[in-house]
Design an enzyme around this catalytic site. Structure first.
Site, PDB file in Angstrom:
ATOM      1  N   GLU A   6    -115.039  25.005  19.197  1.00 43.47           N
ATOM      2  CA  GLU A   6    -113.747  25.501  19.663  1.00 43.47           C
ATOM      3  C   GLU A   6    -113.502  24.981  21.084  1.00 43.47           C
ATOM      4  O   GLU A   6    -114.381  25.028  21.938  1.00 43.47           O
ATOM      5  CB  GLU A   6    -113.766  27.033  19.595  1.00 43.47           C
ATOM      6  CG  GLU A   6    -112.436  27.683  19.886  1.00 43.47           C
ATOM      7  CD  GLU A   6    -112.210  27.821  21.370  1.00 43.47           C
ATOM      8  OE1 GLU A   6    -111.191  27.288  21.854  1.00 43.47           O
ATOM      9  OE2 GLU A   6    -113.049  28.442  22.043  1.00 43.47           O
ATOM     10  N   LYS A  12    -111.643  25.699  23.845  1.00 44.29           N
ATOM     11  CA  LYS A  12    -111.722  26.451  25.104  1.00 44.29           C
ATOM     12  C   LYS A  12    -113.170  26.744  25.461  1.00 44.29           C
ATOM     13  O   LYS A  12    -113.557  26.668  26.632  1.00 44.29           O
ATOM     14  CB  LYS A  12    -110.927  27.747  25.023  1.00 44.29           C
ATOM     15  CG  LYS A  12    -110.919  28.489  26.363  1.00 44.29           C
ATOM     16  CD  LYS A  12    -110.045  29.723  26.346  1.00 44.29           C
ATOM     17  CE  LYS A  12    -110.066  30.410  27.711  1.00 44.29           C
ATOM     18  NZ  LYS A  12    -109.223  31.638  27.712  1.00 44.29           N
ATOM     19  N   CYS A  36    -101.978  25.499  17.440  1.00 40.22           N
ATOM     20  CA  CYS A  36    -103.268  26.192  17.499  1.00 40.22           C
ATOM     21  C   CYS A  36    -103.226  27.420  16.594  1.00 40.22           C
ATOM     22  O   CYS A  36    -102.265  28.207  16.665  1.00 40.22           O
ATOM     23  CB  CYS A  36    -103.570  26.595  18.936  1.00 40.22           C
ATOM     24  SG  CYS A  36    -105.017  27.680  19.090  1.00 40.22           S
ATOM     25  N   ASP A  78     -99.818  21.362  19.461  1.00 36.96           N
ATOM     26  CA  ASP A  78    -100.735  20.227  19.580  1.00 36.96           C
ATOM     27  C   ASP A  78     -99.961  18.977  19.170  1.00 36.96           C
ATOM     28  O   ASP A  78     -99.463  18.897  18.042  1.00 36.96           O
ATOM     29  CB  ASP A  78    -101.955  20.405  18.671  1.00 36.96           C
ATOM     30  CG  ASP A  78    -102.819  21.583  19.081  1.00 36.96           C
ATOM     31  OD1 ASP A  78    -103.024  21.769  20.289  1.00 36.96           O
ATOM     32  OD2 ASP A  78    -103.282  22.320  18.186  1.00 36.96           O
ATOM     33  N   GLU A  92    -109.040  18.789  13.743  1.00 38.20           N
ATOM     34  CA  GLU A  92    -109.921  18.231  12.718  1.00 38.20           C
ATOM     35  C   GLU A  92    -109.468  18.641  11.317  1.00 38.20           C
ATOM     36  O   GLU A  92    -109.525  17.856  10.372  1.00 38.20           O
ATOM     37  CB  GLU A  92    -111.361  18.714  12.948  1.00 38.20           C
ATOM     38  CG  GLU A  92    -111.934  18.364  14.325  1.00 38.20           C
ATOM     39  CD  GLU A  92    -111.731  19.456  15.360  1.00 38.20           C
ATOM     40  OE1 GLU A  92    -112.577  19.569  16.270  1.00 38.20           O
ATOM     41  OE2 GLU A  92    -110.727  20.205  15.269  1.00 38.20           O
TER      42      GLU A  92
END
Length: 279
Positions: free
Chosen positions: A85, A87, A185, A192, A225
């Protein structure tokens, strides 16, 4: 009983204190298989590939307390058990900001060990030091630009039924490109932005249908992904090319960009890591 990490329990969308000391526990791996189950992918995967991460905010201290900086690249294999992840990845990298290390190799060794353990497969790590920054190049993805097409779009969710290839026509080998990829997200809803390159050998894929399909990710919530794997699987199933590769380069957030690549033919070389204008 331990449960696998999920996006909603990640650091995304939550207030986070930035660490002042190295802490590998900050990394938050999320199993890939849950999303692959949605795509009907069990057992042998129909692709191989890598996720190319570039980190532009990497810093640590030498043993005299002087800050050091570099640009880092991480190659995470697509057959690893987990994605990382983003962040948590940023928080982990920032945990080195006040950490004293002997040299660059010490940082590489630590990060490679930690990322490989979190991903569940060997991760390659390279650093570019400031003296080599001027050698870094930029470049755009090649291919026939789908964005030139004047189309009407009525659905901003991915619809694989739009996709088709002209199976009565002779096979072609071509590379198609769009800069209009946008997804969101799955936790924060933040956009994104990306460019996607599709190379294939097979019956000609209808370009208008493909562009409508790609624009359909505009209100879709998935990690980078996962979006690329969805595109790969949908094109493979609907258009039935003999060979297929899908490569997306996303703009950076938090000093990181993520660039997934999936392919099903062994002659397909891993793509270049040239940063494009929007990155």
């Amino acid at each position: 009983m331990m449960h696998p990490n999920s996006p909603d329990t990640s650091p995304l969308g939550k207030s986070s204190a930035y660490p002042s000391a190295y802490d590998p526990a900050l990394l938050f791996p999320i199993p890939r298989q849950a999303k692959r189950d949605e795509l009907g992918l069990q057992g042998t995967l129909p692709f191989f590939g890598i996720d190319i991460w570039n980190a532009y905010e990497v810093s640590w201290l030498n043993q005299r307390g002087k800050p050091q900086i570099a640009i880092a690249t991480f190659m995470i294999p697509a057959d690893s058990a987990n994605i990382l992840e983003s962040k948590s990845f940023k928080l982990y990298l920032n945990s080195f900001n006040q950490t004293r290390l002997d040299d660059q190799q010490a940082l590489i060794d630590i990060v490679q060990k930690d990322l490989s353990a979190a991903a569940g497969a060997g991760v390659q790590v390279t650093l570019t030091e400031p003296g080599a920054f001027s050698a870094l190049q930029m470049g755009e993805l090649s291919g026939l630009l789908l964005d030139r097409l004047d189309i009407e779009v009525v659905d901003h969710h991915p619809n694989p039924s739009l996709l088709f290839a002209n199976q009565d026509e002779a096979m072609v080998e071509e590379t198609l490109l769009s800069h209009l990829l946008k997804s969101n997200c799955p936790v924060t809803g933040q956009p994104d932005w990306g460019s996607v390159q599709i190379h294939y050998v097979g019956a000609p894929i209808n370009q208008e249908a493909l562009l409508k399909y790609l624009i359909g990710f505009r209100e879709h919530n998935e990690f980078h992904e996962q979006c690329v794997e969805r595109i790969f699987v949908d094109v493979l199933r609907q258009c039935k090319p003999q060979k297929l590769s899908v490569y997306a380069r996303y703009t950076r957030r938090g000093g990181l960009d993520i660039n997934p690549w999936r392919s099903n033919f062994s002659a397909s070389r891993a793509p270049s890591n040239l940063r494009n204008a929007r990155q």
